[in-house]
Design a protein around this motif. Structure first.
Motif, PDB file in Angstrom:
ATOM      1  N   PHE A 144       0.842  -1.202   0.000  1.00  0.00           N
ATOM      2  CA  PHE A 144       0.000   0.000   0.000  1.00  0.00           C
ATOM      3  C   PHE A 144       0.867   1.238   0.000  1.00  0.00           C
ATOM      4  O   PHE A 144       1.777   1.341   0.817  1.00  0.00           O
ATOM      5  CB  PHE A 144      -0.817   0.094   1.296  1.00  0.00           C
ATOM      6  CG  PHE A 144      -2.067  -0.679   1.271  1.00  0.00           C
ATOM      7  CD1 PHE A 144      -3.160  -0.216   0.569  1.00  0.00           C
ATOM      8  CD2 PHE A 144      -2.163  -1.875   1.965  1.00  0.00           C
ATOM      9  CE1 PHE A 144      -4.335  -0.931   0.562  1.00  0.00           C
ATOM     10  CE2 PHE A 144      -3.327  -2.584   1.953  1.00  0.00           C
ATOM     11  CZ  PHE A 144      -4.420  -2.124   1.247  1.00  0.00           C
ATOM     12  N   ASP A 145       0.555   2.200  -0.850  1.00  0.00           N
ATOM     13  CA  ASP A 145       1.192   3.506  -0.711  1.00  0.00           C
ATOM     14  C   ASP A 145       0.606   4.161   0.527  1.00  0.00           C
ATOM     15  O   ASP A 145      -0.599   4.068   0.759  1.00  0.00           O
ATOM     16  CB  ASP A 145       0.885   4.382  -1.932  1.00  0.00           C
ATOM     17  CG  ASP A 145       1.660   3.905  -3.148  1.00  0.00           C
ATOM     18  OD1 ASP A 145       2.752   3.341  -2.953  1.00  0.00           O
ATOM     19  OD2 ASP A 145       1.164   4.069  -4.281  1.00  0.00           O
ATOM     20  N   CYS A 146       1.443   4.777   1.327  1.00  0.00           N
ATOM     21  CA  CYS A 146       0.925   5.502   2.483  1.00  0.00           C
ATOM     22  C   CYS A 146       1.936   6.561   2.902  1.00  0.00           C
ATOM     23  O   CYS A 146       2.894   6.823   2.166  1.00  0.00           O
ATOM     24  CB  CYS A 146       0.621   4.545   3.635  1.00  0.00           C
ATOM     25  SG  CYS A 146       2.067   3.688   4.244  1.00  0.00           S
ATOM     26  N   ASP A 147       1.741   7.171   4.041  1.00  0.00           N
ATOM     27  CA  ASP A 147       2.659   8.209   4.508  1.00  0.00           C
ATOM     28  C   ASP A 147       2.535   8.314   6.025  1.00  0.00           C
ATOM     29  O   ASP A 147       1.592   8.915   6.536  1.00  0.00           O
ATOM     30  CB  ASP A 147       2.295   9.541   3.838  1.00  0.00           C
ATOM     31  CG  ASP A 147       3.160  10.699   4.340  1.00  0.00           C
ATOM     32  OD1 ASP A 147       4.208  10.431   4.962  1.00  0.00           O
ATOM     33  OD2 ASP A 147       2.782  11.857   4.107  1.00  0.00           O
ATOM     34  N   VAL A 148       3.466   7.672   6.731  1.00  0.00           N
ATOM     35  CA  VAL A 148       3.462   7.733   8.193  1.00  0.00           C
ATOM     36  C   VAL A 148       4.782   8.365   8.631  1.00  0.00           C
ATOM     37  O   VAL A 148       5.851   7.849   8.329  1.00  0.00           O
ATOM     38  CB  VAL A 148       3.337   6.317   8.812  1.00  0.00           C
ATOM     39  CG1 VAL A 148       3.351   6.398  10.333  1.00  0.00           C
ATOM     40  CG2 VAL A 148       2.068   5.626   8.326  1.00  0.00           C
ATOM     41  N   SER A 149       4.706   9.508   9.322  1.00  0.00           N
ATOM     42  CA  SER A 149       5.927  10.247   9.669  1.00  0.00           C
ATOM     43  C   SER A 149       6.403   9.972  11.091  1.00  0.00           C
ATOM     44  O   SER A 149       7.562  10.191  11.412  1.00  0.00           O
ATOM     45  CB  SER A 149       5.691  11.744   9.505  1.00  0.00           C
ATOM     46  OG  SER A 149       4.807  12.205  10.521  1.00  0.00           O
ATOM     47  N   GLY A 150       5.497   9.547  11.956  1.00  0.00           N
ATOM     48  CA  GLY A 150       5.882   9.326  13.354  1.00  0.00           C
ATOM     49  C   GLY A 150       6.058  10.612  14.132  1.00  0.00           C
ATOM     50  O   GLY A 150       6.572  10.608  15.240  1.00  0.00           O
ATOM     51  N   GLU A 151       5.634  11.741  13.550  1.00  0.00           N
ATOM     52  CA  GLU A 151       5.819  13.008  14.254  1.00  0.00           C
ATOM     53  C   GLU A 151       4.673  13.333  15.203  1.00  0.00           C
ATOM     54  O   GLU A 151       4.817  14.132  16.113  1.00  0.00           O
ATOM     55  CB  GLU A 151       5.999  14.151  13.240  1.00  0.00           C
ATOM     56  CG  GLU A 151       7.429  14.208  12.728  1.00  0.00           C
ATOM     57  CD  GLU A 151       7.578  15.102  11.526  1.00  0.00           C
ATOM     58  OE1 GLU A 151       7.003  16.201  11.532  1.00  0.00           O
ATOM     59  OE2 GLU A 151       8.277  14.690  10.577  1.00  0.00           O
TER      60      GLU A 151
END
Lengths: 219, 289
Positions: A136-143
């Protein structure tokens, strides 16, 4: 940008992108796997592939996988710590093109047999993004406080999950949904200003359409 | 309201409130992040301890970095008493090399403003602080002064080598260090910003061309050089020397110059020192290991 981004971050050297960022990618993978890793096949692309030894990128990712943060001197001893934790590691490099110069792919197996395929990119200054989870394309920054839900795409899920969060007066700062297609598997990433209590995470997990729900505190 | 977006803002706010740059920086941070001044100060005190530990770790570790290119220069400086430099400058050089070598050897550091330039501010500040008997409060004030200068450069220009070259990383660090040193010497707010400006102005155009894409050559030695460079700027400012070009204009010029530096000389290791025969040979050797 605050002054502690200027006098900071506190990190293990030598590079915020290739060491601290790599550690954060490993740590995010650690949280997303949610069980003790026993196997890790790590592939480096681009600049990571060319310079990982000199930057300790391999050590940083492994230490992150074991749950150590980017400012923990344990990063230096990551290989022996992996051995002690019965984590088998293989490091590979790829000459294939990647979308970002500092990319790592992590193929993981947990102690209960859970498999996870993660792609992480290091954006500079220690900032990172998990850009793919199991294809899956996604975007998790952990910020920020992050809630990651994998479920079967159908109408009403987004509103249901957000209503549970609203019940506790928690403000949603960002929300994105990625899906493989209509009615196929989807990933919803919700970032909030406050921590989502366990009872709400459990309540969301217990929805029949949910495959997995993971809450991550800011790194 | 303590928001500042330029050196001129910082000076105006300090004058209006009859206080120091450091105090304005603390108040602004507390205001922006909705926290207390005490917590902001406390956080800086913790970083001071990490700075001090990073100097010690760097001096204690006598090994080489993984690449073998750096790691033993601080020891050489420590082993020899200063021949030409004064004691303070010699210490600044030593400490900056130690922290930067420690960074290359995977020790814990405080990026300041970046990991590649992490030795310059602690090198200069601790060398001067020790010599002048600075107390914890003074060290803390010096670091807030440095942070304010760095913050403005980050806002109005850049601090990443990939964006603006080494002038943006080590140049900014030297500017921060120079202002911090003037703070320790009890100079005026004006003198602090002129020290920063003089330091930055002198390294405009400096490119970022690291060998084998590692933060080692020329970065480590450059940390040592810049710590001493910051002391020169502070010495000038304390004597009343001012930058003819005002601070904010110098920062804008640094940014413009950064954009004009070819990409091959902005941390891509595609030009300059990184493409010398020796560098190519080393890079090939590291990649075939």
């Amino acid at each position: 940008m605050g002054i502690f981004d200027i006098i900071g971050p506190v990190m293990i050297g030598p590079s915020s992108s290739h060491t601290a960022g790599a550690a954060r990618i490993g740590l995010l993978a650690h949280y997303i796997l949610k069980e003790k890793p026993v196997q890790a096949a790590i592939t480096f692309f681009g600049s990571f592939a060319k310079t990982y030894r000199g930057h300790g990128t391999d050590k940083a990712i492994i230490a992150g996988l074991l749950g150590y943060s980017a400012d923990d001197p344990a990063l230096r001893e990551a290989f022996s710590l992996a051995k002690k934790a019965n984590l088998t590691v293989s490091i590979n490099t790829s000459e294939n093109e990647s979308n970002h110069p500092n990319t790592a792919q992590l193929q993981l197996v947990g102690c209960n047999g859970k498999k996870l395929d993660i792609v992480g990119i290091s954006l500079g200054g220690g900032k990172v993004s998990i850009s793919q989870i199991n294809g899956f394309d996604c975007d998790v920054s952990g910020e920020n406080y992050t809630l990651l839900s994998v479920y079967n795409d159908q109408s009403g899920v987004v509103s249901l999950v957000s209503s549970f969060i609203a019940e506790k007066n928690i403000n949603i700062s960002q929300m994105r949904v990625f899906r493989k297609g209509k009615h196929k598997q989807a990933v919803m990433i919700i970032e909030t200003d406050g921590q989502i209590p366990n009872e709400i995470v459990d309540k969301i997990s217990s929805l029949p359409i949910m495959h997995s729900v993971i809450a991550i505190d800011p790194l | 309201m303590f928001e500042y977006n330029s050196i001129a803002d910082l000076l105006r706010l300090a004058q209006k409130n009859n206080t120091t740059i450091a105090q304005i920086v603390i108040k602004s941070e507390a205001e922006e992040y909705e926290t207390t001044e005490a917590l902001v100060t406390n956080k800086m005190q913790q970083r001071l301890d990490i700075f001090a530990a990073s100097i010690k770790n760097g001096l204690d570790d006598e090994g080489l970095s993984t690449s073998g290119m750096v790691g033993t220069d601080a020891k050489k400086i420590e082993a020899m008493p200063p021949l030409i430099l004064g004691n303070i400058a010699h210490r600044a050089l030593l400490y900056a090399l130690a922290v930067s070598e420690g960074n290359a050897k995977m020790h814990k550091i405080v990026a300041c403003p970046t990991a590649g330039s992490c030795g310059i501010v602690p090198g200069a500040v601790f060398a001067v602080g020790e010599a002048k008997g600075a107390d914890r409060e003074k060290y803390s004030s010096a670091m807030f002064t440095a942070a304010g200068i760095g913050n403005i450069i980050a806002k109005n220009a850049c601090v990443a080598g990939a964006v603006g070259g080494c002038q943006a990383e080590c140049g900014t660090a030297a500017a921060m260090a120079a202002a911090a040193v003037v703070d320790i010497l009890n100079g005026s707010n004006e003198q602090m910003v002129h020290a920063a400006t003089l330091a930055l102005k002198n390294v405009l155009g400096l490119v970022c061309d690291p060998v084998a894409e590692l933060v080692e050559v020329p970065c480590v030695k450059r940390n040592g050089f810049h710590a001493v460079h910051a002391l020169t700027a502070a010495e000038m400012a304390m004597a009343g020397v001012k930058s003819f070009i005002p601070p904010d204009e110098v920062i804008t010029a640094m940014y413009e110059i950064g954009r004009l530096i070819p990409v091959s000389l902005r941390e891509t290791s595609e030009g300059g020192l990184a493409k010398t025969p020796t560098a190519r040979e080393k890079q090939a050797q590291l990649q075939n290991n």
